[in-house]
Design a protein around this motif. Structure first.
Motif, mmCIF file in Angstrom:
data_model
loop_
_atom_site.group_PDB
_atom_site.id
_atom_site.type_symbol
_atom_site.label_atom_id
_atom_site.label_comp_id
_atom_site.label_asym_id
_atom_site.label_seq_id
_atom_site.Cartn_x
_atom_site.Cartn_y
_atom_site.Cartn_z
ATOM 1 N N MET A 296 -12.880 -0.923 2.222
ATOM 2 C CA MET A 296 -11.905 -1.204 1.161
ATOM 3 C C MET A 296 -10.921 -0.046 0.915
ATOM 4 S SD MET A 296 -10.651 -1.080 -1.937
ATOM 5 C CE MET A 296 -9.730 -1.807 -3.128
ATOM 6 N N PRO A 297 -11.396 1.221 0.869
ATOM 7 C CA PRO A 297 -10.420 2.298 0.616
ATOM 8 C C PRO A 297 -9.339 2.346 1.705
ATOM 9 C CG PRO A 297 -12.647 3.104 0.306
ATOM 10 C CD PRO A 297 -12.780 1.731 0.894
ATOM 11 N N ILE A 298 -9.693 1.952 2.931
ATOM 12 C CA ILE A 298 -8.727 2.008 4.027
ATOM 13 C C ILE A 298 -7.827 0.778 4.018
ATOM 14 C CG2 ILE A 298 -8.530 2.025 6.556
ATOM 15 C CD1 ILE A 298 -11.334 3.586 6.351
ATOM 16 N N GLN A 299 -8.453 -0.422 4.038
ATOM 17 C CA GLN A 299 -7.645 -1.636 4.049
ATOM 18 C C GLN A 299 -6.844 -1.755 2.747
ATOM 19 O OE1 GLN A 299 -8.939 -5.916 3.750
ATOM 20 N NE2 GLN A 299 -8.898 -5.724 5.962
ATOM 21 N N GLY A 300 -7.457 -1.354 1.643
ATOM 22 C CA GLY A 300 -6.775 -1.425 0.346
ATOM 23 C C GLY A 300 -5.601 -0.458 0.252
ATOM 24 N N THR A 301 -5.773 0.750 0.808
ATOM 25 C CA THR A 301 -4.650 1.703 0.803
ATOM 26 C C THR A 301 -3.521 1.178 1.686
ATOM 27 O OG1 THR A 301 -6.145 3.565 0.406
ATOM 28 C CG2 THR A 301 -3.951 4.106 1.200
ATOM 29 N N ALA A 302 -3.898 0.568 2.825
ATOM 30 C CA ALA A 302 -2.874 -0.022 3.704
ATOM 31 C C ALA A 302 -2.092 -1.098 2.942
ATOM 32 C CB ALA A 302 -3.527 -0.631 4.947
ATOM 33 N N ALA A 303 -2.805 -1.884 2.135
ATOM 34 C CA ALA A 303 -2.157 -2.936 1.347
ATOM 35 C C ALA A 303 -1.219 -2.320 0.304
ATOM 36 C CB ALA A 303 -3.208 -3.804 0.666
ATOM 37 N N ASP A 304 -1.673 -1.231 -0.331
ATOM 38 C CA ASP A 304 -0.837 -0.545 -1.336
ATOM 39 C C ASP A 304 0.433 0.013 -0.692
ATOM 40 O OD1 ASP A 304 -2.690 -1.053 -3.303
ATOM 41 O OD2 ASP A 304 -3.564 0.961 -3.317
ATOM 42 N N VAL A 305 0.252 0.638 0.487
ATOM 43 C CA VAL A 305 1.387 1.228 1.202
ATOM 44 C C VAL A 305 2.398 0.128 1.539
ATOM 45 C CG1 VAL A 305 2.065 2.276 3.420
ATOM 46 C CG2 VAL A 305 0.129 3.209 2.142
ATOM 47 N N MET A 306 1.887 -1.015 1.988
ATOM 48 C CA MET A 306 2.770 -2.118 2.350
ATOM 49 C C MET A 306 3.519 -2.661 1.130
ATOM 50 S SD MET A 306 4.287 -3.979 4.309
ATOM 51 C CE MET A 306 3.870 -4.384 5.972
ATOM 52 N N ASP B 119 -21.017 5.643 -8.169
ATOM 53 C CA ASP B 119 -19.968 5.199 -9.101
ATOM 54 C C ASP B 119 -20.016 3.702 -9.392
ATOM 55 O OD1 ASP B 119 -19.105 7.778 -8.936
ATOM 56 O OD2 ASP B 119 -17.428 7.366 -7.564
ATOM 57 N N GLY B 120 -20.537 2.927 -8.399
ATOM 58 C CA GLY B 120 -20.532 1.476 -8.572
ATOM 59 C C GLY B 120 -19.222 0.833 -8.134
ATOM 60 N N TYR B 121 -18.316 1.645 -7.575
ATOM 61 C CA TYR B 121 -17.041 1.091 -7.091
ATOM 62 C C TYR B 121 -16.456 2.020 -6.032
ATOM 63 C CZ TYR B 121 -14.885 4.705 -10.027
ATOM 64 O OH TYR B 121 -14.521 5.911 -10.572
ATOM 65 N N VAL B 122 -15.428 1.519 -5.317
ATOM 66 C CA VAL B 122 -14.630 2.379 -4.439
ATOM 67 C C VAL B 122 -13.174 2.175 -4.838
ATOM 68 C CG1 VAL B 122 -16.121 2.541 -2.404
ATOM 69 C CG2 VAL B 122 -14.637 0.556 -2.684
ATOM 70 N N SER B 123 -12.302 3.132 -4.457
ATOM 71 C CA SER B 123 -10.888 2.912 -4.772
ATOM 72 C C SER B 123 -9.982 3.383 -3.650
ATOM 73 C CB SER B 123 -10.490 3.584 -6.087
ATOM 74 O OG SER B 123 -11.193 4.751 -6.303
ATOM 75 N N THR B 124 -8.744 2.896 -3.701
ATOM 76 C CA THR B 124 -7.750 3.274 -2.699
ATOM 77 C C THR B 124 -7.140 4.611 -3.115
ATOM 78 O OG1 THR B 124 -5.911 2.246 -3.888
ATOM 79 C CG2 THR B 124 -7.164 0.825 -2.407
ATOM 80 N N LEU B 125 -6.306 5.179 -2.243
ATOM 81 C CA LEU B 125 -5.651 6.450 -2.588
ATOM 82 C C LEU B 125 -4.805 6.319 -3.850
ATOM 83 C CD1 LEU B 125 -4.437 7.965 0.825
ATOM 84 C CD2 LEU B 125 -6.440 8.572 -0.516
ATOM 85 N N MET B 126 -4.266 5.110 -4.080
ATOM 86 C CA MET B 126 -3.435 4.898 -5.268
ATOM 87 C C MET B 126 -4.270 4.631 -6.516
ATOM 88 S SD MET B 126 -0.109 4.949 -4.454
ATOM 89 C CE MET B 126 0.671 4.059 -5.791
ATOM 90 N N GLY B 127 -5.586 4.395 -6.325
ATOM 91 C CA GLY B 127 -6.443 4.163 -7.485
ATOM 92 C C GLY B 127 -6.848 2.712 -7.712
ATOM 93 N N ARG B 128 -6.478 1.811 -6.791
ATOM 94 C CA ARG B 128 -6.912 0.411 -6.948
ATOM 95 C C ARG B 128 -8.422 0.360 -6.744
ATOM 96 N NH1 ARG B 128 -4.172 -4.221 -6.175
ATOM 97 N NH2 ARG B 128 -2.455 -3.132 -5.160
#
Length: 382
Positions: free
Chosen positions: A325-335, A291-300
């Motif tokens: 990133m999907p893990i740390q980024g989802t944690a950031a979204d949740v926060m 894909d050339g990217y990764v994303s969080t559960l929210m789609g970031r």
């Protein structure tokens, strides 16, 4: 790019929460901070004299060039690496030299204290506003993972691990008659890993309610839970967090002080125990490449051009980011969602309480003593 949801539900509403947090600020004991600084200066001067005695001459301890000459030429300590500008005196090099000469321990302490004094005592004293509070600036579009950052001053890196750092934390207080209520997520990134990887073993370990690092140690090192020593737990913890960051056997070995082979064995056992995590790691790397990217559960999203680099180190960096990133980024979204919800609840229930600070996985609210129980309840629920 499918990020409308991130914008509408997280980033945009968060602006209002961050705005009120910045305006409210956090109260600091300015006078105590000054006297703490005076104490530090006395100790720094003592150390300076001691270091000069140990070196047999006066020199500028803050100059890596002069320090390198003293340590590696005059005192003949092992492990001197010459660079274009002189010897490297980075912390990791000095840490290894600590047993070899008393001067090294003193230099490390000197560095720690001068940093505490300049960054925290002097740095924070400069930014106390007329109202006796510090008003930091929150950035919600700076980090690549979506985490908040804090500047002018950065209130997210106030040291906590050392006794001296902890004293700086004590300078942050509530206004008279009010209290600070602090809540943090328990191992949010590991819980997200268990969820995103769909690892049944890991999920069961969390659901059991037992201490997660102890459970991991018990599984990986094949000992009953009640026989897990603090050392084994520490190793398991390093593997737990290392895995999330795509750590190499070499780095893990350095972190926990074992041989490279032993560290690699731990990781191997870990991935056998939590096979869902291993599958996730392989899957996400393949997907990121395609894909050339990764994303969080929210789609970031985070784009990863590094994965196609011809440079091995850049590619390896891209793979580590793809894992994390999907893990740390989802944690950031949740926060961020939690911040929006907490702020809304405090307002809806007509409380005077104010959200004042976010430090990665913890939130700090300032509230009148009478509201404390209600604020704890709201923080826990939201």
């Amino acid at each position: 790019t499918g990020m409308r949801k991130v914008y509408d539900e997280i980033e945009l509403p968060l602006v209002f929460t961050l705005d009120s947090m910045e305006k409210w600020g956090i109260s600091v004991k300015g006078e105590e901070l000054k006297s703490y600084g005076e104490k530090l200066k006395v100790r720094i001067q003592e150390l300076e004299k001691t270091i000069w005695q140990e070196a047999g001459e006066e020199f500028n301890i803050n100059s890596p060039k002069q320090l390198g000459v003293i340590l590696f030429e005059k005192l003949g300590l092992p492990g001197g690496k010459k660079t274009k500008t002189g010897y490297s005196t980075a912390a990791d090099i000095l840490d290894k030299l600590e047993p070899d000469h008393a001067i090294v321990k003193d230099i490390l302490e000197y560095r720690q204290l001068t940093k505490l004094n300049s960054t925290y005592v002097e740095g924070l004293s400069k930014v106390i506003a007329a109202d006796g509070r510090i008003h930091t600036c929150f950035q919600n579009t700076v980090t690549a993972t979506g985490r908040l950052s804090s500047t002018e001053p950065n209130l997210q890196n106030i040291p906590v691990r050392t006794e001296l750092g902890a004293q700086i934390r004590k300078m942050f207080i509530a206004r008279p008659g009010w209290v600070l209520v602090d809540a943090d997520y328990s191992q949010i990134e590991l819980r997200l890993l268990a969820h995103i990887a769909g690892d049944a073993e890991m999920q069961a370990a969390f659901r059991s309610g037992a201490d997660f690092h102890t459970v991991t140690a018990s599984r990986v090192f094949h000992v009953p839970q009640d026989q897990v020593t603090s050392e084994l737990r520490r190793r398991a913890k390093a593997v737990n967090f290392g895995i999330v960051y795509g750590i190499s056997g070499f780095s893990l070995a350095q972190d926990i002080g074992v041989s490279r082979k032993e560290a690699s064995d731990y990781m191997e056992k870990y991935l056998e125990t939590f096979s869902g995590v291993r599958d996730y790691m392989e899957r996400i790397k393949r997907q990121a490449k395609a894909d050339g990217y990764v994303s969080t559960l929210m789609g970031r999203r985070r784009w990863l051009p590094e994965l196609n680099s011809s440079n091995f180190n850049l590619r390896a960096f891209g793979e580590r980011v793809a894992l994390n990133m999907p893990i740390q980024g989802t944690a950031a979204d949740v926060m961020k969602l939690a911040m929006i919800r907490v702020a809304a609840r405090l307002k809806a229930e007509g409380l005077q309480a104010q959200l004042i600070l976010q430090v990665h996985d913890e939130l700090i609210v300032e509230c009148p003593q009478a509201e404390e129980a209600q604020v704890k309840e709201i923080l826990t629920q939201e």
